[in-house]
Design a protein around this motif. Structure first.
Motif, PDB file in Angstrom:
ATOM      1  N   VAL A   1      -3.676   8.433 -14.292  1.00 15.17           N
ATOM      2  CA  VAL A   1      -4.352   6.984 -13.841  1.00 15.17           C
ATOM      3  C   VAL A   1      -2.965   6.288 -13.229  1.00 15.17           C
ATOM      4  O   VAL A   1      -3.163   5.627 -12.302  1.00 15.17           O
ATOM      5  N   SER A   2      -2.032   6.335 -13.968  1.00 15.38           N
ATOM      6  CA  SER A   2      -0.999   5.512 -13.628  1.00 15.38           C
ATOM      7  C   SER A   2      -0.298   6.039 -12.447  1.00 15.38           C
ATOM      8  O   SER A   2       0.150   5.298 -11.477  1.00 15.38           O
ATOM      9  N   ALA A   3      -0.230   7.413 -12.239  1.00 14.01           N
ATOM     10  CA  ALA A   3       0.210   7.827 -11.084  1.00 14.01           C
ATOM     11  C   ALA A   3      -0.556   7.577  -9.856  1.00 14.01           C
ATOM     12  O   ALA A   3      -0.192   6.994  -8.722  1.00 14.01           O
ATOM     13  N   LEU A   4      -1.764   7.497  -9.917  1.00 13.94           N
ATOM     14  CA  LEU A   4      -2.704   7.211  -8.978  1.00 13.94           C
ATOM     15  C   LEU A   4      -2.789   5.731  -8.509  1.00 13.94           C
ATOM     16  O   LEU A   4      -2.518   5.245  -7.266  1.00 13.94           O
ATOM     17  N   ALA A   5      -2.754   4.764  -9.596  1.00 11.01           N
ATOM     18  CA  ALA A   5      -2.399   3.221  -9.266  1.00 11.01           C
ATOM     19  C   ALA A   5      -1.096   3.262  -8.467  1.00 11.01           C
ATOM     20  O   ALA A   5      -1.044   2.325  -7.526  1.00 11.01           O
ATOM     21  N   TYR A   6      -0.122   3.843  -9.018  1.00 11.44           N
ATOM     22  CA  TYR A   6       1.253   3.762  -8.164  1.00 11.44           C
ATOM     23  C   TYR A   6       1.020   3.963  -6.744  1.00 11.44           C
ATOM     24  O   TYR A   6       1.337   3.339  -5.794  1.00 11.44           O
ATOM     25  N   VAL A   7       0.171   5.322  -6.499  1.00  8.44           N
ATOM     26  CA  VAL A   7       0.163   5.855  -5.259  1.00  8.44           C
ATOM     27  C   VAL A   7      -0.710   4.715  -4.494  1.00  8.44           C
ATOM     28  O   VAL A   7      -0.163   4.523  -3.199  1.00  8.44           O
ATOM     29  N   SER A   8      -1.916   4.394  -4.961  1.00 12.28           N
ATOM     30  CA  SER A   8      -2.707   3.460  -4.247  1.00 12.28           C
ATOM     31  C   SER A   8      -2.212   2.140  -3.774  1.00 12.28           C
ATOM     32  O   SER A   8      -2.282   1.496  -2.870  1.00 12.28           O
ATOM     33  N   ALA A   9      -1.265   1.553  -4.807  1.00 12.09           N
ATOM     34  CA  ALA A   9      -0.481   0.378  -4.730  1.00 12.09           C
ATOM     35  C   ALA A   9       0.458   0.295  -3.710  1.00 12.09           C
ATOM     36  O   ALA A   9       0.523  -0.334  -2.608  1.00 12.09           O
ATOM     37  N   SER A  10       1.261   1.584  -3.435  1.00  5.92           N
ATOM     38  CA  SER A  10       2.170   1.831  -2.394  1.00  5.92           C
ATOM     39  C   SER A  10       1.303   1.905  -0.954  1.00  5.92           C
ATOM     40  O   SER A  10       1.763   1.311   0.127  1.00  5.92           O
ATOM     41  N   ILE A  11       0.234   2.522  -0.995  1.00  2.53           N
ATOM     42  CA  ILE A  11      -0.590   2.774   0.022  1.00  2.53           C
ATOM     43  C   ILE A  11      -0.945   1.328   0.505  1.00  2.53           C
ATOM     44  O   ILE A  11      -1.009   0.968   1.874  1.00  2.53           O
ATOM     45  N   CYS A  12      -1.497   0.596  -0.226  1.00  3.20           N
ATOM     46  CA  CYS A  12      -1.936  -0.687   0.070  1.00  3.20           C
ATOM     47  C   CYS A  12      -0.887  -1.629   0.626  1.00  3.20           C
ATOM     48  O   CYS A  12      -0.996  -2.376   1.794  1.00  3.20           O
ATOM     49  N   ALA A  13       0.316  -1.235   0.165  1.00  3.75           N
ATOM     50  CA  ALA A  13       1.344  -2.352   0.391  1.00  3.75           C
ATOM     51  C   ALA A  13       1.670  -1.716   1.937  1.00  3.75           C
ATOM     52  O   ALA A  13       2.068  -2.580   2.692  1.00  3.75           O
ATOM     53  N   LEU A  14       1.631  -0.699   2.365  1.00  4.85           N
ATOM     54  CA  LEU A  14       1.990  -0.108   3.438  1.00  4.85           C
ATOM     55  C   LEU A  14       0.961  -0.624   4.462  1.00  4.85           C
ATOM     56  O   LEU A  14       1.380  -0.862   5.689  1.00  4.85           O
ATOM     57  N   ILE A  15      -0.330  -0.479   4.239  1.00  6.37           N
ATOM     58  CA  ILE A  15      -1.274  -1.011   5.057  1.00  6.37           C
ATOM     59  C   ILE A  15      -1.212  -2.184   5.417  1.00  6.37           C
ATOM     60  O   ILE A  15      -1.360  -2.884   6.493  1.00  6.37           O
ATOM     61  N   MET A  16      -0.984  -3.249   4.243  1.00  2.32           N
ATOM     62  CA  MET A  16      -0.535  -4.617   4.570  1.00  2.32           C
ATOM     63  C   MET A  16       0.349  -4.808   5.477  1.00  2.32           C
ATOM     64  O   MET A  16       0.618  -5.672   6.527  1.00  2.32           O
ATOM     65  N   LEU A  17       1.659  -3.938   5.564  1.00  2.00           N
ATOM     66  CA  LEU A  17       2.776  -3.937   6.125  1.00  2.00           C
ATOM     67  C   LEU A  17       2.422  -3.877   7.754  1.00  2.00           C
ATOM     68  O   LEU A  17       2.806  -4.626   8.572  1.00  2.00           O
ATOM     69  N   LEU A  18       1.511  -2.708   7.858  1.00  2.00           N
ATOM     70  CA  LEU A  18       1.384  -2.249   9.329  1.00  2.00           C
ATOM     71  C   LEU A  18       0.466  -3.259   9.712  1.00  2.00           C
ATOM     72  O   LEU A  18       0.686  -3.657  11.143  1.00  2.00           O
ATOM     73  N   MET A  19      -0.514  -3.830   9.042  1.00  2.00           N
ATOM     74  CA  MET A  19      -1.335  -5.093   9.701  1.00  2.00           C
ATOM     75  C   MET A  19      -0.520  -6.173  10.321  1.00  2.00           C
ATOM     76  O   MET A  19      -0.931  -6.814  11.167  1.00  2.00           O
ATOM     77  N   ARG A  20       0.102  -6.533   9.231  1.00  2.00           N
ATOM     78  CA  ARG A  20       1.151  -7.797   9.670  1.00  2.00           C
ATOM     79  C   ARG A  20       2.006  -7.436  10.892  1.00  2.00           C
ATOM     80  O   ARG A  20       2.296  -8.391  11.772  1.00  2.00           O
TER      81      ARG A  20
END
Ligand code: ZN
Length: 102
Positions: free
Chosen positions: A79-98
């Motif tokens: 669960v914590s590995a998944l949370a870490y991965v999805s958090a980094s993907i979210c951060a990446l997407i937000m960065l790309l959108m910006r």
């Protein structure tokens, strides 16, 4: 008391792990009932070796408990590995959108 305290303290480990012979187990049990200091020693021993408590004093109940514990821990790691991965993907997407917006 038929057994010497030093002998009892040596045998407590075997008694605790359930591998002492029936005869010595009975002797140790009788001695622990009568001898305060050995009883205290045994209590301390039992407290400091929880691992062997789980593995040996054991019906299938205790073993299942241990397996459950390990399964829960593995689940938490996943669960914590998944949370870490999805958090980094979210951060990446937000960065790309910006970056696109500019
Ligand atoms: Zn004793």
């Amino acid at each position: 008391m038929s057994l010497n305290c030093d002998i009892v303290k040596d045998l407590v480990a075997l008694y605790h792990d359930g591998v002492a012979s029936e005869a010595s187990e009975a002797e140790i049990k009788a001695h622990l009932k009568e001898c305060e200091s050995c009883r205290e020693y045994y209590k301390q021993y039992a407290l400091t070796t929880p691992a062997s408590l789980n593995l040996n004093l054991s019906g299938p109940g205790n073993y299942g408990e241990l397996a459950k514990h390990m399964r829960i821990r593995r689940l938490w790691m996943l669960v914590s590995a998944l949370a870490y991965v999805s958090a980094s993907i979210c951060a990446l997407i937000m960065l790309l959108m910006r970056m696109k917006r500019k």
